[in-house]
Design a protein around this motif. Structure first.
Motif, PDB file in Angstrom:
ATOM      1  N   LEU A  97       0.823  -1.208   0.000  1.00 47.11           N
ATOM      2  CA  LEU A  97       0.000   0.000   0.000  1.00 47.11           C
ATOM      3  C   LEU A  97       0.863   1.266   0.000  1.00 47.11           C
ATOM      4  CD1 LEU A  97      -2.873  -0.971   2.462  1.00 47.11           C
ATOM      5  CD2 LEU A  97      -3.025  -0.707  -0.025  1.00 47.11           C
ATOM      6  N   ASP A  98       2.056   1.177   0.596  1.00 47.60           N
ATOM      7  CA  ASP A  98       2.963   2.327   0.597  1.00 47.60           C
ATOM      8  C   ASP A  98       3.456   2.665  -0.803  1.00 47.60           C
ATOM      9  OD1 ASP A  98       2.710   2.633   3.320  1.00 47.60           O
ATOM     10  OD2 ASP A  98       4.489   1.455   3.797  1.00 47.60           O
ATOM     11  N   TYR A  99       3.385   1.689  -1.716  1.00 48.93           N
ATOM     12  CA  TYR A  99       3.855   1.914  -3.089  1.00 48.93           C
ATOM     13  C   TYR A  99       2.694   1.978  -4.081  1.00 48.93           C
ATOM     14  CZ  TYR A  99       8.600   1.167  -1.470  1.00 48.93           C
ATOM     15  OH  TYR A  99       9.802   1.310  -0.827  1.00 48.93           O
ATOM     16  N   SER A 100       1.496   2.198  -3.578  1.00 50.70           N
ATOM     17  CA  SER A 100       0.332   2.273  -4.461  1.00 50.70           C
ATOM     18  C   SER A 100       0.412   3.478  -5.399  1.00 50.70           C
ATOM     19  CB  SER A 100      -0.953   2.337  -3.630  1.00 50.70           C
ATOM     20  OG  SER A 100      -0.940   3.470  -2.767  1.00 50.70           O
ATOM     21  N   ASN A 101       1.186   4.490  -5.033  1.00 47.93           N
ATOM     22  CA  ASN A 101       1.321   5.664  -5.913  1.00 47.93           C
ATOM     23  C   ASN A 101       2.090   5.344  -7.191  1.00 47.93           C
ATOM     24  OD1 ASN A 101       3.627   5.369  -4.109  1.00 47.93           O
ATOM     25  ND2 ASN A 101       4.404   7.253  -5.041  1.00 47.93           N
ATOM     26  N   LEU A 102       2.795   4.204  -7.221  1.00 48.09           N
ATOM     27  CA  LEU A 102       3.551   3.807  -8.407  1.00 48.09           C
ATOM     28  C   LEU A 102       2.729   2.930  -9.358  1.00 48.09           C
ATOM     29  CD1 LEU A 102       7.082   3.001  -6.902  1.00 48.09           C
ATOM     30  CD2 LEU A 102       6.343   5.081  -8.070  1.00 48.09           C
ATOM     31  N   ILE A 103       1.524   2.597  -8.960  1.00 47.73           N
ATOM     32  CA  ILE A 103       0.679   1.790  -9.852  1.00 47.73           C
ATOM     33  C   ILE A 103       0.400   2.574 -11.135  1.00 47.73           C
ATOM     34  CG2 ILE A 103      -1.599   0.731 -10.127  1.00 47.73           C
ATOM     35  CD1 ILE A 103      -1.578   0.102  -7.163  1.00 47.73           C
ATOM     36  N   GLY A 104       0.675   1.944 -12.263  1.00 46.03           N
ATOM     37  CA  GLY A 104       0.510   2.609 -13.549  1.00 46.03           C
ATOM     38  C   GLY A 104       1.737   3.374 -14.001  1.00 46.03           C
ATOM     39  N   GLU A 105       2.757   3.477 -13.114  1.00 48.31           N
ATOM     40  CA  GLU A 105       3.982   4.207 -13.443  1.00 48.31           C
ATOM     41  C   GLU A 105       5.137   3.277 -13.778  1.00 48.31           C
ATOM     42  OE1 GLU A 105       4.026   7.501 -13.634  1.00 48.31           O
ATOM     43  OE2 GLU A 105       1.926   7.634 -13.011  1.00 48.31           O
ATOM     44  N   ILE A 106       5.003   1.978 -13.513  1.00 48.69           N
ATOM     45  CA  ILE A 106       6.101   1.023 -13.675  1.00 48.69           C
ATOM     46  C   ILE A 106       6.002   0.333 -15.027  1.00 48.69           C
ATOM     47  CG2 ILE A 106       7.222  -1.010 -12.707  1.00 48.69           C
ATOM     48  CD1 ILE A 106       7.436   1.526 -10.999  1.00 48.69           C
ATOM     49  N   ASP A 107       7.135   0.302 -15.751  1.00 49.44           N
ATOM     50  CA  ASP A 107       7.185  -0.372 -17.048  1.00 49.44           C
ATOM     51  C   ASP A 107       7.596  -1.836 -16.925  1.00 49.44           C
ATOM     52  OD1 ASP A 107       6.800   2.004 -19.005  1.00 49.44           O
ATOM     53  OD2 ASP A 107       8.343   2.699 -17.604  1.00 49.44           O
ATOM     54  N   TYR A 108       8.487  -2.122 -15.971  1.00 51.18           N
ATOM     55  CA  TYR A 108       8.975  -3.481 -15.780  1.00 51.18           C
ATOM     56  C   TYR A 108       9.040  -3.779 -14.290  1.00 51.18           C
ATOM     57  CZ  TYR A 108      10.930  -2.017 -20.297  1.00 51.18           C
ATOM     58  OH  TYR A 108      11.110  -1.491 -21.547  1.00 51.18           O
ATOM     59  N   GLY A 109       8.621  -4.984 -13.923  1.00 48.31           N
ATOM     60  CA  GLY A 109       8.675  -5.379 -12.526  1.00 48.31           C
ATOM     61  C   GLY A 109       9.086  -6.826 -12.365  1.00 48.31           C
ATOM     62  N   LEU A 110       9.838  -7.103 -11.306  1.00 46.47           N
ATOM     63  CA  LEU A 110      10.217  -8.464 -10.930  1.00 46.47           C
ATOM     64  C   LEU A 110      10.089  -8.588  -9.420  1.00 46.47           C
ATOM     65  CD1 LEU A 110      13.423  -9.116 -13.095  1.00 46.47           C
ATOM     66  CD2 LEU A 110      11.181 -10.178 -13.407  1.00 46.47           C
ATOM     67  N   THR A 111       9.782  -9.796  -8.956  1.00 44.57           N
ATOM     68  CA  THR A 111       9.619 -10.049  -7.528  1.00 44.57           C
ATOM     69  C   THR A 111      10.478 -11.236  -7.113  1.00 44.57           C
ATOM     70  OG1 THR A 111       7.365  -9.160  -7.440  1.00 44.57           O
ATOM     71  CG2 THR A 111       7.972 -10.728  -5.738  1.00 44.57           C
ATOM     72  N   PHE A 112      11.084 -11.125  -5.931  1.00 47.34           N
ATOM     73  CA  PHE A 112      11.917 -12.201  -5.383  1.00 47.34           C
ATOM     74  C   PHE A 112      11.490 -12.457  -3.938  1.00 47.34           C
ATOM     75  CE2 PHE A 112      14.359 -10.026  -8.608  1.00 47.34           C
ATOM     76  CZ  PHE A 112      14.916 -11.063  -9.357  1.00 47.34           C
ATOM     77  N   GLN A 113      11.438 -13.739  -3.560  1.00 53.92           N
ATOM     78  CA  GLN A 113      11.198 -14.119  -2.181  1.00 53.92           C
ATOM     79  C   GLN A 113      11.696 -15.546  -1.987  1.00 53.92           C
ATOM     80  OE1 GLN A 113       6.894 -13.691  -1.713  1.00 53.92           O
ATOM     81  NE2 GLN A 113       6.619 -15.878  -2.068  1.00 53.92           N
ATOM     82  N   TYR A 114      11.683 -16.002  -0.744  1.00 53.09           N
ATOM     83  CA  TYR A 114      12.226 -17.329  -0.443  1.00 53.09           C
ATOM     84  C   TYR A 114      11.249 -18.447  -0.785  1.00 53.09           C
ATOM     85  CZ  TYR A 114      13.608 -21.327   2.421  1.00 53.09           C
ATOM     86  OH  TYR A 114      13.923 -22.586   2.842  1.00 53.09           O
ATOM     87  N   PHE A 115      10.018 -18.388  -0.255  1.00 55.74           N
ATOM     88  CA  PHE A 115       9.054 -19.464  -0.448  1.00 55.74           C
ATOM     89  C   PHE A 115       8.346 -19.354  -1.794  1.00 55.74           C
ATOM     90  CE2 PHE A 115       8.591 -19.944   4.351  1.00 55.74           C
ATOM     91  CZ  PHE A 115       9.290 -21.145   4.354  1.00 55.74           C
ATOM     92  N   PRO A 116       8.078 -20.487  -2.446  1.00 60.18           N
ATOM     93  CA  PRO A 116       7.153 -20.467  -3.599  1.00 60.18           C
ATOM     94  C   PRO A 116       5.730 -20.225  -3.108  1.00 60.18           C
ATOM     95  CG  PRO A 116       7.772 -22.724  -3.066  1.00 60.18           C
ATOM     96  CD  PRO A 116       8.601 -21.844  -2.178  1.00 60.18           C
ATOM     97  N   ILE A 117       4.876 -19.735  -3.995  1.00 57.19           N
ATOM     98  CA  ILE A 117       3.485 -19.490  -3.650  1.00 57.19           C
ATOM     99  C   ILE A 117       2.613 -20.581  -4.275  1.00 57.19           C
ATOM    100  CG2 ILE A 117       3.796 -17.018  -3.347  1.00 57.19           C
ATOM    101  CD1 ILE A 117       2.849 -16.568  -6.153  1.00 57.19           C
ATOM    102  N   SER A 118       1.344 -20.576  -3.959  1.00 58.53           N
ATOM    103  CA  SER A 118       0.459 -21.661  -4.385  1.00 58.53           C
ATOM    104  C   SER A 118       0.401 -21.795  -5.904  1.00 58.53           C
ATOM    105  CB  SER A 118      -0.956 -21.428  -3.825  1.00 58.53           C
ATOM    106  OG  SER A 118      -1.464 -20.178  -4.264  1.00 58.53           O
ATOM    107  N   GLU A 119       0.585 -20.689  -6.629  1.00 63.83           N
ATOM    108  CA  GLU A 119       0.533 -20.734  -8.093  1.00 63.83           C
ATOM    109  C   GLU A 119       1.711 -21.501  -8.692  1.00 63.83           C
ATOM    110  OE1 GLU A 119      -1.956 -17.205  -6.909  1.00 63.83           O
ATOM    111  OE2 GLU A 119      -0.086 -18.169  -6.248  1.00 63.83           O
ATOM    112  N   TYR A 120       2.724 -21.828  -7.879  1.00 67.50           N
ATOM    113  CA  TYR A 120       3.844 -22.641  -8.358  1.00 67.50           C
ATOM    114  C   TYR A 120       3.434 -24.113  -8.543  1.00 67.50           C
ATOM    115  CZ  TYR A 120       7.694 -19.281  -8.065  1.00 67.50           C
ATOM    116  OH  TYR A 120       8.553 -18.220  -8.288  1.00 67.50           O
TER     117      TYR A 120
END
Length: 627
Positions: free
Chosen positions: A474-497
């Protein structure tokens, strides 16, 4: 007859009484000192940095209330006039080590005591004169360290006769009378002398140099740290080892290393590309360094990187699952050295702009000193001046320290983006690419000087898998629509894996069992309201920031990328540790991502320790319309 024995008994009792009184008289100073330390307040703090003007090894006896601070006299040169004020006891602070079992880092252990390294702190408001500026510790207290001998050799070659003063310093005697052994009184024995004024012997093999004037040319020592275990490497700016892997006879399995930090030089380099920081201009091969905002200790102070017009791509090296132990097991040492060599080779081949480590740096209870293991892992990045971010995993814990201590240590390392992470451990690294002006834009600019194309924006989320991300996003909601490229990294896989049916996949996908990770994101239990709209899918939420791919660690036998329902690629980093258990035929590997603003694409590939120079499983994470 009985009277005769009684007279002898009374005579012996008087003699014994006189001997006891005499012994107490001889050890009156030691008894007073022990009583003072026994009654000392347990709330006194240890040494966590600052100027020091004295250092020595002191014994902490089992009847003391605490070992963090002790009263003891300061060492005096033999033959020196000992005034009353020089003989008084002063407060010494033990060099801090953030682990819960204190005897593990003692320099020597006896029946009733443990010996630790203590320093005498200097008043912060006082001048730098008489502060310690250099240390050297010998492996044997009867020997002189090589660094001291080298300096002496330089003095011998000097034509200035004033450097020779032949100061003599006393070394503790290995055997002492019983009352002095019991109460820890040092007895003058062998004399160790050093020619010249600079090096001063402090007992127990410790030598130090002092700042002799306040001209500002000498930098004082401002911090000391202790590390346990094998293969410790010091690579931080302004730090230097004073003894490397000293093997103690009482704890043969855990060598000890001591390192010191000098004060940061007062000179500062000017702004670099409009951003403040002390970094020098880097080599042309490493463009990211001059764009980082750092403080005087090279800690990153801003997560926003603004590229110049000449830089239009950004490369990320993902490494995961090392399980470092830092023990004295021979095979473990070899494998961990091979792992570091593999990392060094990857950095040399790829020269990434950012390294992301997605968990399992440590091997839980099998890792004795978490600080040694972490320092070994980040040493290649610090040496090559490459920034990095770390997302902790399930094994990143220690039986000797709490998790906040581990996080705090990582966040204070040079070039670590964890320094700007939230208290939950989340990071958002924003990269701005300045676009080049096209011909028509140049023509328009002649008529409208305010014309400037908006930069392309990239955003890289690094999440802590164990903490919620709702407030963070929510702190970065002001960047919605402003980002051209995004990547996410974390330790655990999520259910969609764990998709069902047919789906695109590139790489090894050997672990397909149901995820047993007990986190909301991994179980697919996500519920957020952003911009008045409710979302139940984590991938749908990430898509608001134009995230094109998610990459994780945790599963050693998976190194694939599979495509989800909304065309977002879900990748695994594999596992980089040589000592990690994995299926036969799989080798340690790393994954790379490259964002190219000119080609409007994100690509990914892998490198393996088995064929280091070869790239495999090259693929598109995102392919847009080329300009």
């Amino acid at each position: 007859m009985r009277l005769h024995y009684r007279r002898k008994f009374n005579f012996l009792r008087r003699i014994l009484f006189i001997l006891c009184i005499f012994s107490l008289y001889l050890s009156r100073d030691s008894l007073s000192l022990n009583a003072k330390n026994t009654l000392l307040s347990p709330n006194l703090t240890e040494y966590h940095g600052g100027l020091i003007d004295d250092i020595q090894v002191l014994r902490c006896y089992c009847w003391y209330r605490q070992c963090g601070s002790l009263y003891a006299p300061r060492l005096q040169p033999s033959g020196a006039g000992k005034k009353a004020k020089e003989k008084k006891n002063v407060l010494w602070n033990r060099v801090s080590k953030n682990i819960s079992v204190e005897p593990i880092y003692s320099l020597q252990t006896g029946i009733f005591y443990n010996s630790y390294l203590y320093v005498h702190s200097k008043n912060i408001q006082s001048k730098l004169k008489n502060s310690i500026k250099e240390l050297a510790i010998a492996r044997d207290s009867a020997l002189i360290p090589l660094q001291v001998l080298r300096d002496i050799n330089k003095m011998v070659k000097s034509s200035d006769s004033s450097v020779f003063h032949n100061h003599v310093y006393q070394r503790d005697k290995p055997t002492s009378p019983w009352w002095k052994l019991l109460f820890g009184i040092a007895v003058d024995s062998d004399d160790i002398s050093v020619f010249g004024e600079e090096w001063v012997y402090k007992g127990s093999g410790i030598w130090c140099k002092y700042i002799l004037n306040n001209d500002g040319n000498d930098l004082p020592i401002v911090d000391l740290e202790i590390y346990l275990g094998s293969s410790f490497i010091e690579s931080r700016p302004y730090w230097k080892e004073v003894i490397h892997e000293f093997h103690r006879n009482n704890i043969p399995s855990l060598p000890i290393s001591i390192t010191r930090k000098i004060k940061t030089p007062s000179t500062r380099h000017g702004p670099l590309n409009g951003l403040s920081g002390p970094l020098k201009s880097p080599d042309s091969e490493n463009n990211i360094l001059r764009l980082l905002q750092v403080d005087e200790d090279y800690k990153i102070t801003s997560a926003h990187i603004q590229f110049s017009k000449g830089q239009r791509s950004f490369k990320i090296l993902q490494m995961t699952d090392f399980h470092f132990k830092c023990t004295e097991n021979g095979m473990t040492i070899i494998n961990e050295i091979r792992t570091i060599n593999f990392i060094d080779r990857m950095l040399a081949l790829e020269n990434p702009d950012l390294v992301v480590i997605t968990g399992d740096l440590l091997d839980s209870a099998n890792s004795m000193d978490y600080q040694t293991c972490i320092m070994r892992l980040v040493q290649p990045m610090i040496s090559n001046k490459i920034p990095y971010a770390i997302s902790l995993g399930a094994s990143d814990k220690s039986k000797l320290a709490a998790l906040p201590q581990i996080k705090d240590f990582i966040s204070n390392l040079p070039y670590s983006f964890n320094h700007v992470a939230t208290k939950e451990g989340h990071m958002a690294i924003q990269v701005s690419f300045k676009k080049k002006l096209l011909k028509h834009a140049l023509f328009e600019r002649e008529t409208d000087t305010k014309y400037e194309p908006s930069p392309s924006e990239a955003l890289f989320f690094i999440f802590d898998s164990f903490n919620p991300v709702d407030d963070f996003l929510l702190d970065y909601s002001n960047l919605i629509g402003e980002i051209d490229y995004g990547l996410t990294f974390q330790y655990f896989p999520i259910s969609e894996y764990r998709p069902h049916g047919l789906f695109p996949i590139i790489g090894q996908y050997n672990e397909r069992s149901t995820l047993i990770v007990d986190t909301a994101r991994s179980k697919g239990e996500v519920s957020m309201t952003i911009g008045g709209k409710h979302y139940n899918s984590f991938l749908d939420i990430l898509n608001l920031w134009n995230v094109k791919g998610v990459s994780c660690g945790h599963e050693h036998n998976n190194d694939c990328c599979l495509q989800s329902k909304n065309e977002m690629w879900l990748c695994y980093g594999g596992s980089a540790g040589m000592d990690v258990s994995r299926m036969e035929g799989l080798y340690p590997n790393v994954r790379l991502f490259n964002l190219d603003d000119i080609m409007d694409e994100i690509t990914s590939w892998k490198r393996s320790s088995n064929f280091v120079d070869e790239v495999y499983d090259y693929q598109y994470i995102y392919k847009g319309k080329q300009q």
